[in-house]
Design an enzyme around this catalytic site. Structure first.
Site, PDB file in Angstrom:
ATOM      1  N   HIS A 149     -91.974  99.916 -34.533  1.00 48.22           N
ATOM      2  CA  HIS A 149     -90.605  99.979 -35.059  1.00 48.22           C
ATOM      3  C   HIS A 149     -90.365  98.994 -36.204  1.00 48.22           C
ATOM      4  CE1 HIS A 149     -90.437  96.652 -32.218  1.00 48.22           C
ATOM      5  NE2 HIS A 149     -89.357  96.211 -32.833  1.00 48.22           N
ATOM      6  N   GLU A 150     -91.376  98.221 -36.585  1.00 51.03           N
ATOM      7  CA  GLU A 150     -91.196  97.247 -37.668  1.00 51.03           C
ATOM      8  C   GLU A 150     -92.114  97.687 -38.803  1.00 51.03           C
ATOM      9  OE1 GLU A 150     -90.415  92.848 -36.781  1.00 51.03           O
ATOM     10  OE2 GLU A 150     -92.453  92.818 -37.547  1.00 51.03           O
ATOM     11  N   CYS A 174     -94.390  93.934 -33.136  1.00 54.03           N
ATOM     12  CA  CYS A 174     -93.326  93.056 -32.652  1.00 54.03           C
ATOM     13  C   CYS A 174     -93.472  92.962 -31.133  1.00 54.03           C
ATOM     14  CB  CYS A 174     -91.970  93.642 -33.034  1.00 54.03           C
ATOM     15  SG  CYS A 174     -90.542  92.841 -32.289  1.00 54.03           S
ATOM     16  N   HIS A 175     -92.987  91.881 -30.556  1.00 53.25           N
ATOM     17  CA  HIS A 175     -93.156  91.684 -29.113  1.00 53.25           C
ATOM     18  C   HIS A 175     -92.487  92.793 -28.306  1.00 53.25           C
ATOM     19  CE1 HIS A 175     -93.195  89.693 -25.152  1.00 53.25           C
ATOM     20  NE2 HIS A 175     -94.255  89.068 -25.643  1.00 53.25           N
ATOM     21  N   THR A 176     -91.471  93.447 -28.855  1.00 55.14           N
ATOM     22  CA  THR A 176     -90.819  94.553 -28.159  1.00 55.14           C
ATOM     23  C   THR A 176     -91.805  95.688 -27.899  1.00 55.14           C
ATOM     24  OG1 THR A 176     -88.706  93.989 -29.177  1.00 55.14           O
ATOM     25  CG2 THR A 176     -88.884  96.186 -28.242  1.00 55.14           C
ATOM     26  N   CYS A 206     -73.392 100.194 -34.341  1.00 52.71           N
ATOM     27  CA  CYS A 206     -72.999 101.587 -34.553  1.00 52.71           C
ATOM     28  C   CYS A 206     -72.921 102.357 -33.236  1.00 52.71           C
ATOM     29  CB  CYS A 206     -74.008 102.252 -35.492  1.00 52.71           C
ATOM     30  SG  CYS A 206     -73.748 104.008 -35.775  1.00 52.71           S
ATOM     31  N   CYS A 230     -74.038 104.697 -39.074  1.00 45.24           N
ATOM     32  CA  CYS A 230     -73.545 106.036 -39.433  1.00 45.24           C
ATOM     33  C   CYS A 230     -72.487 105.972 -40.529  1.00 45.24           C
ATOM     34  CB  CYS A 230     -72.983 106.738 -38.197  1.00 45.24           C
ATOM     35  SG  CYS A 230     -71.395 106.077 -37.604  1.00 45.24           S
ATOM     36  N   CYS A 250     -68.181 105.390 -37.658  1.00 49.33           N
ATOM     37  CA  CYS A 250     -67.562 104.947 -36.402  1.00 49.33           C
ATOM     38  C   CYS A 250     -66.767 103.651 -36.618  1.00 49.33           C
ATOM     39  CB  CYS A 250     -68.629 104.747 -35.331  1.00 49.33           C
ATOM     40  SG  CYS A 250     -69.714 103.319 -35.618  1.00 49.33           S
ATOM     41  N   CYS A 305     -68.994 100.664 -37.592  1.00 46.19           N
ATOM     42  CA  CYS A 305     -69.483 100.706 -38.974  1.00 46.19           C
ATOM     43  C   CYS A 305     -68.374 100.408 -39.979  1.00 46.19           C
ATOM     44  CB  CYS A 305     -70.123 102.057 -39.273  1.00 46.19           C
ATOM     45  SG  CYS A 305     -71.745 102.292 -38.501  1.00 46.19           S
ATOM     46  N   ARG A 319     -97.020  87.346 -37.351  1.00 45.76           N
ATOM     47  CA  ARG A 319     -96.946  88.777 -37.615  1.00 45.76           C
ATOM     48  C   ARG A 319     -98.292  89.287 -38.117  1.00 45.76           C
ATOM     49  NH1 ARG A 319     -93.401  89.201 -34.653  1.00 45.76           N
ATOM     50  NH2 ARG A 319     -91.362  90.221 -34.910  1.00 45.76           N
ATOM     51  N   ARG A 334     -76.821 103.156 -32.196  1.00 44.89           N
ATOM     52  CA  ARG A 334     -77.211 101.894 -31.570  1.00 44.89           C
ATOM     53  C   ARG A 334     -78.519 102.061 -30.793  1.00 44.89           C
ATOM     54  NH1 ARG A 334     -72.690  98.824 -28.047  1.00 44.89           N
ATOM     55  NH2 ARG A 334     -71.523  99.612 -29.842  1.00 44.89           N
ATOM     56  N   CYS A 371     -87.079  94.227 -38.420  1.00 41.62           N
ATOM     57  CA  CYS A 371     -86.737  93.848 -37.044  1.00 41.62           C
ATOM     58  C   CYS A 371     -86.598  92.336 -36.893  1.00 41.62           C
ATOM     59  CB  CYS A 371     -87.754  94.394 -36.055  1.00 41.62           C
ATOM     60  SG  CYS A 371     -87.362  93.977 -34.333  1.00 41.62           S
TER      61      CYS A 371
END
Length: 356
Positions: free
Chosen positions: A46-47, A24-26, A90, A76, A79, A82, A349, A94, A154
């Protein structure tokens, strides 16, 4: 390639075997160390999609063998966010781009010869095994192909949810999509699923227009082709403005255009792209008083554990088409090729097979 030691999961943690991950670009943004304090060494990614290998103390809703999507943000379930039907932000889990350790004890689960390796977004999926907080794992249908649904953890869900959950276009309505990268095309896919009759794509790169047709985009605008603001061009095309717009670039000029191009009385603009933290934009208050609405969204307003399983089912039921987002595949040993493709702006992707 490095051999790392991945420690067992601690309280409320899960160790998973990553089967497929995508770029992913992140990941690229943080790899280039742009706009933030670098934290190295660090395992990015992360994806992804994987299978539970072991669970830590206190984890009751996951067990060995479960198929899961790790997500950069969590749920979670306790909270105020949530418990709210309206929020997915969250308090506990988060996204935190600066944290390189686990919440449980402030330590990393990765090491090489005793030296700590930092985590990334609580996921670090560019590793054959990783440890994730159980609240950041969505348990999914075990029949779903992991080499396809991994992209739902993501960007694709972010764009899709921005349209379906936040913009909520009605059947037969008009939608403008600003930015035709993977997230923007996912937003267009959401408009297609919702039954929009006109989906107008706005992008500075004309090479993206042909690809966008696969995602339901019916018309295209390159702002560079016009000598007036693109919102005026859109208003003239649509008898006063589109019903909905989704902004996926992160540029403030596009955000203003996305807001000002929606129709007065009922138009809704949704901001998805992430700008520089100090960025600001201006629009005239009369645009709001004339009953236009502007909204922001985070991860498409999806609660990871509660909602992502149903997004996977949308794909399994052939309502959502994921294959057209996947333009390249590489082995884990060839992961640098995925970065090269993204640096050149090629494809949408690239799926990385962790078993190769």
């Amino acid at each position: 390639m490095e051999q790392v030691e991945v420690a067992p999961p601690q309280t409320m943690e899960v160790r998973i075997k990553i089967k497929h991950t995508s770029l992913c670009h992140t990941d690229l943004y943080f790899w280039e160390a742009k706009g933030q304090a670098p934290l190295f060494p660090r395992i990015f990614g992360h994806e992804a999609a994987g299978i539970v290998e072991s669970v830590g103390e206190g984890v009751s809703d996951l067990q060995t063998g479960d198929h899961v999507l790790p997500v950069f943000t969590g749920e979670c379930k306790e909270c105020a966010h949530c418990k709210s039907e309206d929020s997915n932000m969250c308090d506990l889990l988060r996204i935190n781009t600066d944290r390189g350790v686990m919440l449980t004890d402030g330590k990393s689960r990765f090491s090489i010869d005793g030296k700590r390796i930092n985590h990334f977004l609580g996921t670090s999926t560019f590793s054959e095994y990783t440890v994730v907080h159980s609240g950041c794992l969505a348990k999914i249908n075990p029949l779903a192909p992991l080499d396809k649904v991994c992209i739902l953890s993501c960007g694709i869900s972010t764009g899709l949810g921005a349209t379906l959950n936040v913009a909520k276009p009605k059947k037969g309505s008009s939608v403008a999509i600003f930015g035709l990268g993977a997230v923007g095309l996912a937003a267009a896919e959401g408009a297609r699923i919702a039954g929009a009759s006109r989906i107008i794509g706005i992008d500075l790169n004309p090479n993206r227009f042909e690809e966008a047709k696969k995602f339901g985009v019916t018309e295209f605008i390159n702002p560079k082709d016009h000598d007036r603001p693109v919102q005026q061009v859109i208003a003239d095309m649509t008898d006063g403005g589109v019903d909905r717009s989704v902004e996926c670039t992160g540029h403030t000029e596009a955000m203003v255009s996305a807001f000002e191009c929606v129709h007065d009385g009922w138009g809704v603009a949704v901001l998805v792209g992430v700008p520089n933290k100090d960025a600001a934009f201006m629009t005239k208050p009369i645009n709001l008083l004339n009953e236009r609405t502007i909204k922001g969204t985070f991860f498409g307003n999806y609660k990871p554990r509660t909602d992502l399983p149903s997004v996977v089912e949308m794909y399994m039921n052939k309502k959502l088409e994921l294959e057209k987002f996947i333009t390249h595949r590489v082995s884990f040993s060839d992961i640098n090729r995925a970065f090269e493709l993204m640096l050149r702006g090629e494809g949408l992707r690239c799926i990385i097979n962790m078993g190769e």
